[in-house]
Design a protein around this motif. Structure first.
Motif, mmCIF file in Angstrom:
data_model
loop_
_atom_site.group_PDB
_atom_site.id
_atom_site.type_symbol
_atom_site.label_atom_id
_atom_site.label_comp_id
_atom_site.label_asym_id
_atom_site.label_seq_id
_atom_site.Cartn_x
_atom_site.Cartn_y
_atom_site.Cartn_z
ATOM 1 N N LEU A 90 0.860 -1.185 0.000
ATOM 2 C CA LEU A 90 0.000 0.000 0.000
ATOM 3 C C LEU A 90 0.892 1.230 0.000
ATOM 4 N N ASN A 91 0.845 2.002 -1.088
ATOM 5 C CA ASN A 91 1.619 3.248 -1.217
ATOM 6 C C ASN A 91 0.692 4.443 -1.114
ATOM 7 N N VAL A 92 1.196 5.513 -0.542
ATOM 8 C CA VAL A 92 0.468 6.778 -0.506
ATOM 9 C C VAL A 92 1.323 7.830 -1.197
ATOM 10 N N TYR A 93 0.706 8.539 -2.161
ATOM 11 C CA TYR A 93 1.376 9.616 -2.889
ATOM 12 C C TYR A 93 0.685 10.941 -2.571
ATOM 13 N N VAL A 94 1.460 12.015 -2.638
ATOM 14 C CA VAL A 94 0.901 13.365 -2.527
ATOM 15 C C VAL A 94 1.281 14.112 -3.790
ATOM 16 N N LYS A 95 0.283 14.339 -4.661
ATOM 17 C CA LYS A 95 0.496 14.989 -5.950
ATOM 18 C C LYS A 95 0.075 16.447 -5.827
ATOM 19 N N VAL A 96 1.006 17.368 -6.139
ATOM 20 C CA VAL A 96 0.781 18.799 -5.906
ATOM 21 C C VAL A 96 0.468 19.500 -7.226
ATOM 22 N N ASN A 97 -0.612 20.288 -7.208
ATOM 23 C CA ASN A 97 -1.003 21.115 -8.366
ATOM 24 C C ASN A 97 -1.105 20.294 -9.661
ATOM 25 N N ASP A 98 -1.620 19.090 -9.531
ATOM 26 C CA ASP A 98 -1.782 18.180 -10.678
ATOM 27 C C ASP A 98 -0.457 17.922 -11.393
ATOM 28 N N GLY A 99 0.640 18.024 -10.652
ATOM 29 C CA GLY A 99 1.956 17.751 -11.224
ATOM 30 C C GLY A 99 2.257 16.264 -11.230
ATOM 31 N N PRO A 100 3.524 15.901 -11.397
ATOM 32 C CA PRO A 100 3.900 14.488 -11.401
ATOM 33 C C PRO A 100 3.546 13.824 -10.073
#
Length: 492
Positions: A90-100
């Protein structure tokens, strides 16, 4: 962003990704009983890894969050497998301003019953972010689930919050240091790192703990290059979750280097006027300092002088010497001086000789030749590598003054000398040396030398006259045409 998954997924603003391999399932065990061993109870989002190949992905997207103040995302997760082998990660990502999407900020693959984790995300309006939950299958059967996702209007209880991270600008080749300041405590079991997008992560360099509620972590991107430029954020993984700062930019500037060599304006014996010709550069500005570096083409001597205009006079140079001249440009910041630009190769003019040859002396005198010597001299006298030394001499012959000159080739010797030949015996000869280069000439003092006597020529036969007397014969004649000295005796 809060969701208990009791209602349909879309009512919470959550969505499935179109770029993955399988979907999450929304499960309500009260409405539909569990279909397999290890299935948790309640309502939640679930990925069933049974029958899935290793490496398949499922993405669940939270709605975009635009927060003005400190907040905490709290969620529960569940990882289960009948065999005991992990069903996936289980990975959690934080994507900022619809960036990568970047790299995961938090992950787990350890099988366990319901656990709780916190996300202390320090991205605030006008920026926005989106949390992405990802499951990557391992090839083993089992379940991965999340539930009770909450966006709380207060700080996380087990995870520090970072203050705003500032962007850093450095020159290429320098260390870029990011200062990550956090509210909250930390201990030796926490993992701190600087996470980049498409660039290398940076390990912890140093940490300073001020009190139980404030610490500063320092990270360095060593020997930064243009490839290291990009966005970085501070990360801390604690037992209770993860703290994530805002993205800050690492700006790597290339020290400026002139594209073209300087241009020559005028040349003297001891100076060179140049135009810097440094408007076109490789690298980055602004230019805050210009320097001229000049060195002799042969040897190791060099010098650097600061310049405050587009032209510069380099003085106190040696005559008839080749120099290589380059321009160095500097931009702000440590390490901001670029490499020397292309070099201008040029030579100073010759200078007028310092003086004429000294200590002109006679080595040997014969009747028809004179050998002279003089004090040796070098570049410090000639002030030019292209010069010649001529022997000028004059004498009387047949009632007329004869003037001659000869080039002396014995100029490099430690005991230079020159022989003048084909002279007349018993003749005064005035001699001087003339040192010449393209810029001028200098003469030695004049030396007057008399050649030795020699055998005179014959008495002219037609001049011999005689008178006869009873007891004597009287003879008379003219002197020889060439006496070559003082005649002291005639023999009859």
């Amino acid at each position: 962003g809060c969701c208990t998954f009791d209602e349909p997924l879309s009512s919470c603003g959550y969505s499935q990704s179109d770029d993955d391999d399988l979907n999450w399932d929304q499960v309500n065990v009260q409405m539909k009983p569990a279909s397999g061993q290890g299935m948790p109870s309640g309502s939640f989002m679930l990925v069933n890894t049974s029958g899935r190949f290793s490496g398949q992905k499922a993405h669940l997207l939270m709605p975009h969050l635009k927060e003005n103040d400190t907040h905490c995302i709290d969620f529960h997760y569940y990882v289960s497998s009948k065999s005991g082998a992990s069903p996936g990660t289980l990975n959690v990502y934080v994507k900022v301003n619809d960036g990568p999407i970047g790299n995961p900020v938090w992950n787990t693959s350890v099988t366990a019953t319901w656990n709780r984790a916190e996300l202390a995300i320090s991205t605030f309006w006008p920026n926005f972010y989106q949390v992405v939950f990802e499951v990557v299958t391992s090839g083993h059967s089992g379940y991965v689930a999340i539930d009770e996702v909450k966006v709380l209007g207060h700080p996380c209880t087990k995870t520090p919050h970072f203050l705003r991270l500032q962007s850093v600008e450095v020159n290429a080749g320098q260390f870029a240091t990011f200062q990550c300041t956090a509210n909250g405590g930390t201990d030796s079991s926490d993992r701190l790192w600087l996470q980049g997008i498409y660039v290398r992560d940076a390990p912890l360099k140093d940490i300073k703990v001020f009190n139980a509620r404030r610490f500063v972590a320092l990270f360095s991107v060593v020997n930064a290059t243009k490839r290291d430029a990009g966005n970085y954020r501070c990360m801390i993984r604690t037992e209770g979750g993860v703290g994530v700062s805002n993205y800050a930019e690492l700006i790597v500037k290339e020290p400026p280097v002139p594209i073209a060599p300087p241009q020559l304006s005028s040349v003297g014996a001891t100076y060179l006027w140049i135009q810097l010709n440094a408007n076109s550069i490789n690298g980055d500005g602004p230019i805050i300092q210009r320097e001229v570096e000049y060195r002799t083409s042969s040897g190791s001597w060099y010098d650097i002088q600061p310049v405050d205009s587009t032209s510069y006079k380099i003085g106190h140079l040696d005559p008839d010497t080749e120099y290589e001249i380059s321009v160095l440009l500097t931009r702000p910041g440590e390490g901001g001086t670029g490499s020397p630009g292309p070099a201008l190769k040029t030579r100073t003019k010759c200078a007028d000789p310092m003086r004429g040859p000294r200590r002109l002396e006679v080595v040997e005198i014969k009747s028809r030749q004179i050998t002279i010597c003089w004090e040796p001299f070098g570049y410090n006298v000639t002030r030019c590598h292209r010069y010649n030394l001529t022997v000028h001499y004059r004498y009387q012959a047949g009632g007329q003054e004869q003037v001659r000159e000869e080039v002396s080739w014995d100029t490099e010797s430690s005991h230079p000398q020159h022989t003048i030949t084909n002279l007349s015996p018993y003749t005064n000869v005035s001699i001087k040396l003339v040192l010449m280069n393209p810029e001028g000439r200098k003469e030695s003092q004049e030396l007057v030398v008399q050649t030795d006597e020699d055998v005179p020529s014959a008495v002219p036969l037609e001049s011999i006259q005689g008178s006869t007397f009873e007891e004597k014969i009287f003879l008379q004649w003219r002197e020889p045409a060439q006496t070559y000295g003082v005649i002291t005796l005639y023999e009859v």
